[in-house]
Motif scaffolding. Structure first.
Motif, short mmCIF file in Angstrom:
data_model
loop_
_atom_site.label_atom_id
_atom_site.label_comp_id
_atom_site.label_asym_id
_atom_site.label_seq_id
_atom_site.Cartn_x
_atom_site.Cartn_y
_atom_site.Cartn_z
N LEU A 136 0.83 -1.21 0.00
CA LEU A 136 0.00 0.00 0.00
C LEU A 136 0.87 1.26 0.00
CD1 LEU A 136 -2.81 -1.05 2.50
CD2 LEU A 136 -3.13 -0.45 0.09
N THR A 166 0.98 3.69 -3.25
CA THR A 166 0.58 5.10 -3.04
C THR A 166 1.61 6.04 -3.64
OG1 THR A 166 -0.61 4.53 -1.01
CG2 THR A 166 0.03 6.83 -1.29
N ILE A 209 -8.81 0.41 -1.36
CA ILE A 209 -8.41 1.12 -0.13
C ILE A 209 -7.79 2.48 -0.49
CG2 ILE A 209 -6.85 1.07 1.86
CD1 ILE A 209 -7.04 -2.04 1.70
N ILE A 210 -6.88 2.47 -1.46
CA ILE A 210 -6.20 3.71 -1.85
C ILE A 210 -7.19 4.72 -2.40
CG2 ILE A 210 -4.47 4.68 -3.43
CD1 ILE A 210 -2.92 2.05 -3.21
N VAL A 259 -9.15 6.45 0.36
CA VAL A 259 -8.38 7.46 1.10
C VAL A 259 -8.16 8.71 0.23
CG1 VAL A 259 -6.20 7.99 2.25
CG2 VAL A 259 -7.25 5.75 2.55
N GLU A 313 -9.73 12.25 1.31
CA GLU A 313 -8.79 13.31 1.68
C GLU A 313 -8.79 14.46 0.68
OE1 GLU A 313 -6.92 13.55 4.43
OE2 GLU A 313 -8.14 11.83 5.01
N MET A 323 -7.59 14.31 -2.34
CA MET A 323 -6.31 14.32 -3.06
C MET A 323 -6.53 14.14 -4.56
SD MET A 323 -4.44 11.86 -0.42
CE MET A 323 -3.21 11.27 -1.59
#
Lengths: 275, 275
Positions: free
Chosen positions: B10, B14, B47-48, B51, B55, B57
């Motif tokens: 992970l 990322t 999962i990535i 997030v 966030e 991003m």
């Protein structure tokens, strides 16, 4: 505050650290951010540190104590940097780069943000242990390289102008001699751009005899500032030793020769790789 | 090939995705890279993705099929962009920025790589759905912004020069009228810098009547290229409507007024936030 599972936390912490190089982050910042115990955060950091170091992305420094925390230091291992430099040399050797007068067209390479970021990371590695306050360059073509280096080192960039601009306020100007042509030019820096006693990393895209960079060094003296290092992407090796104005610098590639007739260009990895 | 545990994978994935925005990465790249099954990689990406999106991003787009894969599209949510713009306005309103003639000193802000990267991310968000081949700016102060935008969009940067440089090869030059002073200037672009029919995003640090940007638009016509968008960090609102040469652009801040006597500066978030 949000509760995150370890897996999500690892993704979040990775991006948080990567976007804040050379910045000390207290463990409590992460603990508060994720509603996690400091011990869990420490375990996460061990995993991240291992991947960062195995992948050659950089170091994760842990500072103990009350003012402690973790700091990401981007570093590119030398073997990886050499692969970059060799690819740069290969591209610089393309025959259609030779311009009248033996100049080399480099703007397409300098126009690639990802390439500039890689070069910036190498400079950030080369100068990681120096005390530096700002990165400096002179307009125009060294600017992306200076910003890429500044971003990796978490430092501001100061820009020397070729002429005095109305948008810069009062400025200090100097004349300098461009070594290869012995012609006189002017460069100027806004008074408010640089604090006295600053430690300055000079970055530029190309250096021949070093007259332009020597000009920046002279300009720094006017600000009572000092040179912390000099990094150039490409240096010309076609300079007689006694003509070279500057001896202490890091280069990523050395232009050994351009034959304007045959259009042959000879570029080798720079002095960074022989140090 | 290296076997990595999920946690390490992970972290690695990322950083891999973050450093390759707007780039399609086949799942097999990850599967081969980590010696993992595609199904595990898909789980990691879920999962990535969660997030990244939580966030603010950016997006993680999944493209199905043989030519499929995953693509990271950096995006800053508008509320986060507004916080950035308000902080920019606050800093621009510091009284000591007023220079003779009512000019504003901005070089300290333009000299912060992290600030430029944030602004570049906002432009990359604003123009994420446009078809763009290159980012263009004219020297000097818009350069860091153009590179930051280019980096986020994974696009090259093309640099228009104020004068014709020997290191650029043959170039096309045009004259343009700077709107606010009605004075005539020259800008030039290397012939080999831009392919015909290119779609170009123009980026600059400051725009008053828009003469400089209109000059770039005219220059593009010489290359049979077209404007895909225009982004400016700060626009001056002190322009009569009929003087404005350009109407279709994105600004992050609007300079509503500078009082050179009282040194009061009035800056508001730009038109990006009222669209």
């Amino acid at each position: 505050m949000k509760k995150l599972k370890r897996s999500a936390r690892l993704v979040e912490m990775t991006q948080y650290l990567l976007s804040r190089p050379h910045t000390l982050i207290p463990l409590t910042t992460f603990a508060d951010r994720y509603g996690a115990a400091k011990s869990s955060i420490s375990e996460d950091l061990v995993i991240i540190k291992e991947v960062f170091e195995d992948e050659g992305m950089g170091e994760l420094q842990t500072h103990a104590g009350a003012a402690g925390g973790v700091k990401f230091i981007p570093k590119m291992p030398k073997d990886q940097a050499l692969i970059f430099a060799e690819e740069l040399c290969r591209q610089l050797q393309q025959k259609d780069r030779v311009l009248p007068g033996g100049y080399l067209y480099m703007s397409d390479l300098l126009g690639q943000p990802s390439l500039m970021n890689e070069a910036g990371k190498i400079f950030a590695t080369a100068f990681a242990d120096q005390e530096i306050d700002v990165v400096m360059t002179v307009e125009t073509k060294g600017i992306p390289l200076a910003y890429a280096t500044g971003a990796q080192l978490n430092l501001p960039v100061v820009l020397v102008r070729r002429d005095h601009q109305v948008t810069e306020g009062s400025a200090v100007s100097i004349n300098y001699v461009s070594g290869s042509h012995k012609s006189i030019h002017t460069m100027s820096l806004s008074r408010r751009a640089l604090k006295e006693k600053s430690k300055v990393l000079i970055v530029d895209d190309f250096m021949k005899a070093g007259g332009t960079i020597q000009g920046m060094v002279d300009l720094l003296a006017e600000f009572d500032a000092e040179v912390a290092g000099v990094g150039v992407l490409v240096e010309s090796g076609e300079v007689e030793s006694e003509e070279r104005l500057l001896r202490d610098y890091v280069s990523l590639a050395t232009l050994a020769g351009v034959d304007s007739k045959s259009k042959e260009i000879n570029v080798k990895p720079g002095n960074y790789f022989s140090k």
